[in-house]
Design a protein around this motif. Sequence first.
Motif, mmCIF file in Angstrom:
data_model
loop_
_atom_site.group_PDB
_atom_site.id
_atom_site.type_symbol
_atom_site.label_atom_id
_atom_site.label_comp_id
_atom_site.label_asym_id
_atom_site.label_seq_id
_atom_site.Cartn_x
_atom_site.Cartn_y
_atom_site.Cartn_z
ATOM 1 N N SER A 84 0.847 -1.178 0.000
ATOM 2 C CA SER A 84 0.000 0.000 0.000
ATOM 3 C C SER A 84 0.890 1.238 0.000
ATOM 4 N N GLN A 101 1.002 5.294 -0.061
ATOM 5 C CA GLN A 101 0.192 6.459 0.245
ATOM 6 C C GLN A 101 0.948 7.711 -0.207
ATOM 7 N N GLN A 139 -5.424 11.201 6.745
ATOM 8 C CA GLN A 139 -5.744 9.797 6.533
ATOM 9 C C GLN A 139 -5.922 9.109 7.884
ATOM 10 N N SER A 184 4.357 5.210 3.540
ATOM 11 C CA SER A 184 3.583 6.374 3.932
ATOM 12 C C SER A 184 4.409 7.609 3.584
ATOM 13 N N ALA A 197 -1.207 11.344 8.786
ATOM 14 C CA ALA A 197 -1.483 10.038 8.187
ATOM 15 C C ALA A 197 -1.384 8.951 9.248
ATOM 16 N N SER A 246 -2.000 5.054 10.212
ATOM 17 C CA SER A 246 -2.202 3.715 9.675
ATOM 18 C C SER A 246 -2.256 2.750 10.837
#
Lengths: 268, 372
Positions: B163, B165, B173, B193, B199, B201
Amino acid sequence: MTAISVLRIEGLRAAVGGKEILRGIDLEVRSGETHAVMGPNGSGKSTLAHVLMGRPGYEVLAGSVTIDGEELLGRPVDERARAGLFLAFQYPIEVPGVPLAEALREALAASGRRTVDLEEEMAGEAARVGLVASLLDRPLNVDLSGGEKKRNETLQLAILRPRFAVLDELDSGLDVDALRQVARRVEAASNEAEPGLGVIAITHYTRLLEELAPDVVHVMSAGRIVRTGGPELAAELEASGYAVYREAGPDEPEALPAEGDPFADPLA
Amino acid sequence: MPAAALALVDRVGERSGFVLDVGGRIAEADLGEEAEVAGVKLARASGLGIAEGLAGSVRAAFGEDESGDALDDLAEAFSDEPVVVSIPAGVELAHPIVVVHLLALDHDDPVSGPAFFPRLVLELGEASRATVIELAVSGPGAVLVAPATELSVGDGARLSYSSIQQLGRRTWQLGHSWARAGRDAELVSFTASLGGEYARSRTDSILDGPGGAAQLLAAFLGDASQTHDFRTLQEHAAPRTTSDLLFKGAVGGSARSVYSGLIRMRRGSRGANAFQTNRNLVLSEGAHADSVPNLDIQENDVRCSHASAVGPIDAEQRFYLESRGVPTAVAERLILVGFFTELLGRAEPAVRDHVVAQLRGRLHGLTEAGAP
């Protein structure tokens, strides 16, 4: 014929942690000459090497270090290197994730030199100093044995082609055969290149000097050069030791092997 | 598509499937022929009937306490079109499935803006193999993104999930992912990230079949006033399971990062191994990193280790490179990229190359020496 270069150290005094270790060093090395700097532990030999290169934590109190009249002291480390000075580390630092070729390429590029044949040249130099070629792909000094690190330092010296090299205990960690190989390579740089490499070989023992014949031998004690002579001085030291040169003076801090990865798993 | 998405798609090359989410709506969802023939299902809505059931099973594996929070409920309520990928037992996809989210690319209002709740559900049947690469990009204005990701790796299956970002600098996020891996299953999860203002996660994983293994990897880079916030759970619920977590990041400017992670060894996890390592480089005076590891051990005969470090670029490493004639700023860039090398070497090659390019592009000017 290329012009001869001169590395001149004058009245160099330096301190570590507020303690004066170098108490006035004068030394002049010309292209193609090999000078041995010998002395007992704590005499300031390694401090001299660090101060010349500009290692953080060493404070210059007085004096001057020039290459062909150009002052090095006070200049950033990388500029000293590009001015023609090289330090072969006693304990080469591990730099995780940074390949040797990339470091050399950046160093050569910063001096405006060609790097197209670098890989080939590295392979050739690796063979000369007896470094297994597959080790060239490792990140700088990571997982190399003590001896491999010293061969690697010599390889970098050969590729960067400085005008002057300070070899800080190059012999430590090397067996006789390895010592011979790296000494041959340094000697070739000194004798065959034009102009030849000027060498300051810092060593505690005479065994390096049996392989790397010095033109001049200096004896350091308590932060000063107390005696200078020809190769015969090394032989004399071999026989008599340093006892006569030991005097009360400031202790040089023990040079410790630097930590490799500062993020190494403390539990590993 | 924006440059970041094009670059990633280009690096991936051949792919087994592609999903394009534009502003919360699925604009494109294609499977390669090979995947189609093999019975892989790619759906854009819960109409397929597997989404709810699967989501239940992954989250339920964590138990009441860890099954979600209010934000997860919001995400579930507002996610119009979850992307569901289901790989049948025994199927091995030759190429990655790529999922790209383009969120409010034209939105530039710095104060208010839209919210998105992208939801991805991956189900791997027994002994199947798949690689999924997800990228999220958003516009320069204020945007809220709350992605919810559920990964289920069946017995003996292997999933590589990445993933990336690259959200806009005013995007917040709040991400949550749940993953479970069954008997002898293997999960490799990699998170990069890079963007966002704040952000978060949250990465929860549970190994609930004997011999299951998870590699949980993350790389992050913060500059300006970015905040990266990681919360991880490595839950071991079966014997001889292994989890290996490595989160590495660098913060410069006045950016900050927070890592807090929990390893939990449940009863019944005898012979399990868990590793948790978080390393942070702090590149400037104004930047800050926190690292908080935790252990909760309810079983005997298990092995856990955690290590965390926060510090500046190593002065000795810099000195060594400088002593070769490498200028200070270049030396710091080499050390920084080098710091991520081992970690990125464990990511998918296309993902690794993509992230390295992003890092290199941003590391100039990020260190003290490289500052203009």
